[in-house]
Design a protein around this motif. Sequence first.
Motif, PDB file in Angstrom:
ATOM      1  N   ASP A  32      12.147   9.744  14.992  1.00 41.44           N
ATOM      2  CA  ASP A  32      11.864   8.382  15.444  1.00 41.44           C
ATOM      3  C   ASP A  32      11.344   7.587  14.247  1.00 41.44           C
ATOM      4  OD1 ASP A  32      12.576   9.055  17.983  1.00 41.44           O
ATOM      5  OD2 ASP A  32      10.536   9.396  18.684  1.00 41.44           O
ATOM      6  N   TYR A  33      11.872   6.357  14.034  1.00 38.09           N
ATOM      7  CA  TYR A  33      11.508   5.555  12.866  1.00 38.09           C
ATOM      8  C   TYR A  33      10.730   4.313  13.291  1.00 38.09           C
ATOM      9  CZ  TYR A  33      14.855   8.446  10.326  1.00 38.09           C
ATOM     10  OH  TYR A  33      15.516   9.507   9.764  1.00 38.09           O
ATOM     11  N   ALA A  34       9.685   3.998  12.539  1.00 40.13           N
ATOM     12  CA  ALA A  34       8.929   2.751  12.700  1.00 40.13           C
ATOM     13  C   ALA A  34       8.766   2.144  11.310  1.00 40.13           C
ATOM     14  CB  ALA A  34       7.560   3.019  13.332  1.00 40.13           C
ATOM     15  N   TYR A  35       8.942   0.832  11.197  1.00 40.72           N
ATOM     16  CA  TYR A  35       9.023   0.194   9.883  1.00 40.72           C
ATOM     17  C   TYR A  35       7.842  -0.740   9.635  1.00 40.72           C
ATOM     18  CZ  TYR A  35      13.771   1.881  10.452  1.00 40.72           C
ATOM     19  OH  TYR A  35      14.862   2.673  10.678  1.00 40.72           O
ATOM     20  N   SER A  36       7.445  -0.838   8.348  1.00 31.65           N
ATOM     21  CA  SER A  36       6.318  -1.680   7.958  1.00 31.65           C
ATOM     22  C   SER A  36       6.449  -2.042   6.487  1.00 31.65           C
ATOM     23  CB  SER A  36       4.993  -0.940   8.203  1.00 31.65           C
ATOM     24  OG  SER A  36       3.912  -1.652   7.631  1.00 31.65           O
ATOM     25  N   ARG A  37       5.758  -3.133   6.082  1.00 31.72           N
ATOM     26  CA  ARG A  37       5.618  -3.428   4.655  1.00 31.72           C
ATOM     27  C   ARG A  37       4.710  -2.386   4.011  1.00 31.72           C
ATOM     28  NH1 ARG A  37       2.724  -7.388   3.129  1.00 31.72           N
ATOM     29  NH2 ARG A  37       1.625  -7.696   5.095  1.00 31.72           N
ATOM     30  N   PHE A  38       4.940  -2.091   2.740  1.00 32.09           N
ATOM     31  CA  PHE A  38       4.137  -1.094   2.049  1.00 32.09           C
ATOM     32  C   PHE A  38       3.436  -1.671   0.820  1.00 32.09           C
ATOM     33  CE2 PHE A  38       5.477   1.994   4.878  1.00 32.09           C
ATOM     34  CZ  PHE A  38       5.005   3.256   4.540  1.00 32.09           C
ATOM     35  N   GLN A  39       3.563  -2.979   0.564  1.00 31.46           N
ATOM     36  CA  GLN A  39       2.840  -3.572  -0.542  1.00 31.46           C
ATOM     37  C   GLN A  39       2.595  -5.038  -0.234  1.00 31.46           C
ATOM     38  OE1 GLN A  39       6.094  -2.758  -3.440  1.00 31.46           O
ATOM     39  NE2 GLN A  39       5.808  -4.881  -4.082  1.00 31.46           N
TER      40      GLN A  39
ATOM     41  N   GLY B  47       7.346   3.154  -7.253  1.00 33.90           N
ATOM     42  CA  GLY B  47       6.986   1.792  -7.614  1.00 33.90           C
ATOM     43  C   GLY B  47       5.892   1.818  -8.646  1.00 33.90           C
ATOM     44  N   ALA B  48       5.500   0.642  -9.075  1.00 34.85           N
ATOM     45  CA  ALA B  48       4.407   0.541 -10.029  1.00 34.85           C
ATOM     46  C   ALA B  48       3.109   0.995  -9.394  1.00 34.85           C
ATOM     47  CB  ALA B  48       4.276  -0.898 -10.514  1.00 34.85           C
ATOM     48  N   VAL B  49       2.164   1.374 -10.250  1.00 34.98           N
ATOM     49  CA  VAL B  49       0.878   1.872  -9.753  1.00 34.98           C
ATOM     50  C   VAL B  49       0.194   0.836  -8.886  1.00 34.98           C
ATOM     51  CG1 VAL B  49      -1.442   2.545 -10.483  1.00 34.98           C
ATOM     52  CG2 VAL B  49       0.546   3.482 -11.651  1.00 34.98           C
ATOM     53  N   ASN B  50       0.250  -0.435  -9.293  1.00 38.70           N
ATOM     54  CA  ASN B  50      -0.428  -1.455  -8.499  1.00 38.70           C
ATOM     55  C   ASN B  50       0.307  -1.744  -7.198  1.00 38.70           C
ATOM     56  OD1 ASN B  50       1.401  -2.442 -10.539  1.00 38.70           O
ATOM     57  ND2 ASN B  50       1.002  -4.492  -9.773  1.00 38.70           N
ATOM     58  N   ASP B  51       1.630  -1.491  -7.138  1.00 41.56           N
ATOM     59  CA  ASP B  51       2.340  -1.619  -5.860  1.00 41.56           C
ATOM     60  C   ASP B  51       1.879  -0.549  -4.882  1.00 41.56           C
ATOM     61  OD1 ASP B  51       3.763  -3.746  -6.831  1.00 41.56           O
ATOM     62  OD2 ASP B  51       5.477  -2.542  -7.459  1.00 41.56           O
ATOM     63  N   LEU B  52       1.697   0.660  -5.391  1.00 35.53           N
ATOM     64  CA  LEU B  52       1.244   1.756  -4.527  1.00 35.53           C
ATOM     65  C   LEU B  52      -0.240   1.633  -4.193  1.00 35.53           C
ATOM     66  CD1 LEU B  52       3.098   4.710  -6.287  1.00 35.53           C
ATOM     67  CD2 LEU B  52       3.824   3.409  -4.296  1.00 35.53           C
TER      68      LEU B  52
END
Length: 577
Positions: free
Chosen positions: A285-292, A327-332
């Motif tokens: 089952d998939y649920a989606y969200s922004r990560f940054q 991704g970049a360190v600041n994105d994570l």
Amino acid sequence: MSATYLQVPFRDKDSAKALGARWDPAQRQWYVPAGRELAPFAAWLPAGLVDANPPLSPDSAAASVAFAALVPSVVADEPAVPGSRLAAVSEPAAAYSSSSLTSQRQPGISLSQLLAGVSQLVAQSFPAGLWTLVEVLDARLRNGHVYLELSERDASGQLLAKANGMIWASNASRILPEFERATGATLGPGIKLLVRARPVFKPQFGFSLELDAIDSGYTLGDLEARKREIRERLQREGLYARQKQLALPWDYQHLLVIAPEGGAGLGDFQAEAARLQRHGVCRFDYAYSRFQGEGAAAEIRRVLLKALQGRGQGDRPDAVVIIRGGGAVNDLAWLNDYELARTVCELELPLLTGIGHERDSGLLDEVAQQRFDTPSKVIAGIEQLIVRRAAEARAHFESIARLGQRSLVQARSEAQQAEAQVRVLALRQLDAARYRVPAAWSEVQAQARLALRQAREQSRQRLQQLGERAGAVTRRASDFSTQAMQQVNSGSRQALRQAGESSRALMREIAGQGPGKTLARGFAIVRDAGSGQVLQRAAELKAGQPLQIQFHDGQRLAQAAGPADPSPIDDPKENPQ
């Protein structure tokens, strides 16, 4: 009159240009066109021309005075020594005497002159950059230049200061690759920097900061300090190692996946997950969200809780998977959030993470029950466990089959032995029974005849009892039916008599309600003589209106004498006058 060449440092070129100076590409030098006043350019004139300046025009003098007015607020205690920023604007102003100002006053200086003075003051006040702490609100790349929005906020997030910044392409190509190699981060919203910034004011573009260096160590320290603070808080609350205490499921059959929609890492994960689901091995089952970005952690937390809400025991996933590509360190770093970390620590389900690359390690990776480097490795780990469990199940099945085969052979041998023993014993019992059968048969016949006689006697007695009971029930039913019919007949006759009497009384009442009866009791009917319409209210009468009055014994014509009196008519019995 020839042009006058100036000694303009590179940092003051915009100020000189704003005052009207022009660039000579052949001489590679700024100059004042012939016919223009030199006073506004006093700071850049050659030493021999400073004293030889012609008298200032009123416009130039006013501009110099205005520039001089700016100085006390910036360098109130700085002496006006020759060559200083104070002398640059105060000496031209002094050259214009008070008598000249009195005799020929001007409305003011031009905006470009005013801003050029400000630009010059800023440039002379900050000849070099200063190390400054900033937070990036936005970063844009155009033609090799980096344009930034910088800010400072307090601990509660309140904005304290804000300014535009830029890194020229010549500096960007030098400092940005070095910064990215050292930190793994890129310039983007939310990252905190220690930069060397020089304030610059340009009449055409306003105030900004020019950056020429970034301290990589500060950014790494800030990101690590934020992560360390959250880690220590979770440890104090006893939540940090809670996921590690949960046991992984023996096998994966149902998983909940939280990921950014459309991400490359999600695509790698789904390529293998779809194959497992297609063959009925595991359900995803998939649920989606922004990560940054601002609010990304809160959105992940909200999506996770919503996906688990209302699930019963039968629909409960075996584990939760949180993945995103590198991704970049600041994105994570957006995922290093206390509320999100606390939520996953308190989950009753194991958490598997695959966030970023091998070198990346965020708080979610630290608190997860099992951490993988990438989304591809997460699905690979899931698949490996499923394959391992399937292999174990197959090995167990083969072991059980071998044991079953051995047990079957042994059982068959034991059955054959038991069958032989049973056959021998049966033959012996059969021989013994041959001697006992005649006597037993005679006894069985005698018992059967006795039982038959007893059954016949009992049957006659029961039939007689049933006949007696049936007769009594029949008599009681007949008596009850007779009484009921009598009660029905009596009630019907009485109801008919009452209905007849009511009908006759109603007919008498109806016959006595006709108009003739009413008129006979002393009433009269008033009609309009022309239309014959019955008049029921006094308000309908008009003065002089012809009337027709019908009495019991005939009709009479009359005429309305005056307006109707709305007051009620007195009862003659109560008011005999």
